[in-house]
Design an enzyme around this catalytic site. Structure first.
Site, PDB file in Angstrom:
ATOM      1  CE  LYS A 228      12.346  31.951  64.733  1.00 31.56           C
ATOM      2  NZ  LYS A 228      11.262  30.955  64.750  1.00 31.56           N
TER       3      LYS A 228
ATOM      4  NE  ARG B 185      10.787  32.489  70.551  1.00 32.72           N
ATOM      5  CZ  ARG B 185      11.683  31.835  69.806  1.00 32.72           C
ATOM      6  NH1 ARG B 185      12.886  32.332  69.626  1.00 32.72           N
ATOM      7  NH2 ARG B 185      11.370  30.699  69.255  1.00 32.72           N
TER       8      ARG B 185
ATOM      9  NE  ARG C 279      14.228  21.586  64.485  1.00 32.23           N
ATOM     10  CZ  ARG C 279      14.239  22.923  64.595  1.00 32.23           C
ATOM     11  NH1 ARG C 279      15.061  23.634  63.844  1.00 32.23           N
ATOM     12  NH2 ARG C 279      13.452  23.535  65.428  1.00 32.23           N
TER      13      ARG C 279
ATOM     14  NE  ARG D 290      15.410  22.648  68.683  1.00 31.93           N
ATOM     15  CZ  ARG D 290      15.095  23.866  68.279  1.00 31.93           C
ATOM     16  NH1 ARG D 290      15.804  24.454  67.351  1.00 31.93           N
ATOM     17  NH2 ARG D 290      14.081  24.499  68.817  1.00 31.93           N
TER      18      ARG D 290
ATOM     19  NE  ARG E 233       9.339  24.973  70.211  1.00 32.29           N
ATOM     20  CZ  ARG E 233       9.909  24.074  69.419  1.00 32.29           C
ATOM     21  NH1 ARG E 233       9.756  22.782  69.651  1.00 32.29           N
ATOM     22  NH2 ARG E 233      10.638  24.469  68.397  1.00 32.29           N
TER      23      ARG E 233
HETATM   24  P1  B4P Z   1      13.562  26.711  61.786  1.00 33.67           P
HETATM   25  O1  B4P Z   1      12.336  27.545  61.727  1.00 33.67           O
HETATM   26  O2  B4P Z   1      14.761  27.183  61.071  1.00 33.67           O
HETATM   27  O3  B4P Z   1      13.642  26.478  63.308  1.00 33.67           O
HETATM   28  P2  B4P Z   1      14.196  27.425  64.438  1.00 33.67           P
HETATM   29  O4  B4P Z   1      14.809  28.663  63.913  1.00 33.67           O
HETATM   30  O5  B4P Z   1      15.090  26.564  65.181  1.00 33.67           O
HETATM   31  O6  B4P Z   1      12.898  27.891  65.240  1.00 33.67           O
HETATM   32  P3  B4P Z   1      12.445  27.622  66.730  1.00 33.67           P
HETATM   33  O7  B4P Z   1      11.508  28.752  67.013  1.00 33.67           O
HETATM   34  O8  B4P Z   1      11.897  26.248  66.837  1.00 33.67           O
HETATM   35  O9  B4P Z   1      13.694  27.600  67.684  1.00 33.67           O
HETATM   36  P4  B4P Z   1      14.468  28.621  68.609  1.00 33.67           P
HETATM   37  O10 B4P Z   1      15.791  28.010  68.685  1.00 33.67           O
HETATM   38  O11 B4P Z   1      14.369  30.034  68.151  1.00 33.67           O
HETATM   39  O12 B4P Z   1      13.365  25.262  61.154  1.00 33.67           O
HETATM   40  C1  B4P Z   1      12.484  24.278  61.610  1.00 33.67           C
HETATM   41  C2  B4P Z   1      12.516  23.028  60.705  1.00 33.67           C
HETATM   42  O13 B4P Z   1      11.894  23.322  59.467  1.00 33.67           O
HETATM   43  C3  B4P Z   1      13.909  22.516  60.365  1.00 33.67           C
HETATM   44  O14 B4P Z   1      13.929  21.129  60.497  1.00 33.67           O
HETATM   45  C4  B4P Z   1      14.120  22.928  58.917  1.00 33.67           C
HETATM   46  O15 B4P Z   1      14.945  22.021  58.211  1.00 33.67           O
HETATM   47  C5  B4P Z   1      12.715  22.906  58.384  1.00 33.67           C
HETATM   48  N1  B4P Z   1      12.529  23.843  57.290  1.00 33.67           N
HETATM   49  C6  B4P Z   1      13.032  25.109  57.207  1.00 33.67           C
HETATM   50  N2  B4P Z   1      12.649  25.700  56.061  1.00 33.67           N
HETATM   51  C7  B4P Z   1      11.854  24.782  55.399  1.00 33.67           C
HETATM   52  C8  B4P Z   1      11.144  24.807  54.150  1.00 33.67           C
HETATM   53  N3  B4P Z   1      11.165  25.857  53.335  1.00 33.67           N
HETATM   54  N4  B4P Z   1      10.435  23.715  53.802  1.00 33.67           N
HETATM   55  C9  B4P Z   1      10.399  22.616  54.607  1.00 33.67           C
HETATM   56  N5  B4P Z   1      11.073  22.532  55.795  1.00 33.67           N
HETATM   57  C10 B4P Z   1      11.783  23.603  56.189  1.00 33.67           C
HETATM   58  O16 B4P Z   1      13.729  28.546  70.040  1.00 33.67           O
HETATM   59  C11 B4P Z   1      13.689  27.368  70.854  1.00 33.67           C
HETATM   60  C12 B4P Z   1      13.200  27.727  72.275  1.00 33.67           C
HETATM   61  O17 B4P Z   1      14.169  28.600  72.931  1.00 33.67           O
HETATM   62  C13 B4P Z   1      11.894  28.493  72.400  1.00 33.67           C
HETATM   63  O18 B4P Z   1      10.763  27.640  72.368  1.00 33.67           O
HETATM   64  C14 B4P Z   1      12.078  29.228  73.765  1.00 33.67           C
HETATM   65  O19 B4P Z   1      11.799  28.389  74.857  1.00 33.67           O
HETATM   66  C15 B4P Z   1      13.555  29.562  73.808  1.00 33.67           C
HETATM   67  N6  B4P Z   1      13.856  30.929  73.311  1.00 33.67           N
HETATM   68  C16 B4P Z   1      14.601  31.228  72.201  1.00 33.67           C
HETATM   69  N7  B4P Z   1      14.665  32.568  72.026  1.00 33.67           N
HETATM   70  C17 B4P Z   1      13.937  33.129  73.036  1.00 33.67           C
HETATM   71  C18 B4P Z   1      13.598  34.475  73.365  1.00 33.67           C
HETATM   72  N8  B4P Z   1      14.021  35.505  72.628  1.00 33.67           N
HETATM   73  N9  B4P Z   1      12.822  34.683  74.471  1.00 33.67           N
HETATM   74  C19 B4P Z   1      12.401  33.674  75.211  1.00 33.67           C
HETATM   75  N10 B4P Z   1      12.667  32.378  74.951  1.00 33.67           N
HETATM   76  C20 B4P Z   1      13.427  32.098  73.862  1.00 33.67           C
END
Ligand code: B4P
Length: 191
Positions: A16, A91, A130, A136, A148
């Protein structure tokens, strides 16, 4: 260009954040990532950040009222936006309903919900990778990563039915090169 509001959806590690960066540039949207907003609060050591840090490092979801309040502030602060890309929000069902209410008030409903589909084994691999290369902490332990994903399955994945009921769900294969996936997403948006 017409106003567009996009929900970029998927489990942790689905890509995402990675894909948002491209879509924001291409469509001139305002990027709203609740994960990024929460991490900025943690960095600034605000009371909200201190509360969020504990929840996030355990792999659980931050309370709905906290994230809904953050999103509302950002929407209110961007009246001129061409549209928003919501990354990692909503979410829970409560968050989805709150978002619909906010957008209804300003007459800019969600246009499409793009759901990145990736298997658990690949998600765990990406996140631990990552965790090994970035600061992180929630990506470092396999137990937290799996927690998660379990939270996603229990509380977040049901939102697909919510948006499907509104005729807005588009499933996108999230496995392949980053460029392949960007192409699939832009095709779904433009089509
Ligand atoms: P991404 O999938 O881009 O990771 P993210 O957006 O950061 O998702 P995440 O769900 O972990 O984090 P968020 O900050 O929303 O990429 C992951 C990895 O994959 C990267 O290293 C990338 O390089 C790699 N990658 C991407 N595409 C690829 C491909 N095609 N091939 C290979 N590798 C690839 O949430 C973090 C925490 O915040 C949650 O656990 C929760 O506690 C809290 N939170 C956030 N929003 C919330 C909400 N709305 N409600 C409640 N809690 C919330």
């Amino acid at each position: 260009m017409s106003k567009r509001n996009i929900v970029l959806f998927g489990p942790p590690g689905a890509g995402k954040g990675t894909q948002s960066a491209f879509l924001v540039k291409r469509y001139g949207l305002v990027h709203l990532s609740t994960g990024d907003l929460l991490r900025a609060e943690i960095q600034a050591e605000t009371p909200l950040g201190l509360q969020a840090q504990e929840v996030m490092s355990s792999g659980e979801l931050v309370p709905d009222e906290v994230v809904v309040g953050m999103i509302k502030n950002r929407i209110d602060a961007s009246p001129e936006a061409q549209g928003f890309i919501f990354d990692g929000f909503p979410r829970t069902l409560a968050q989805a309903e709150a978002l619909d209410n906010m957008l209804q008030k300003i007459g800019k409903p969600i246009s499409v919900m793009l759901s990145l589909e990736v298997e658990e084994q690949e998600l765990v691999k990406r996140l631990l990778n990552r965790g090994a290369t970035s600061g992180r902490t929630d990506d470092r332990s396999e137990e937290v990563v799996r927690k998660r994903i379990a939270e996603y399955r229990a509380k977040t994945e049901p939102l697909k039915s919510y948006y499907e009921g509104q005729g807005k769900l588009r499933k996108i294969d999230g496995v392949g090169t980053i460029e392949d996936i960007t192409r699939r997403l832009t095709k779904a948006i433009d089509g």
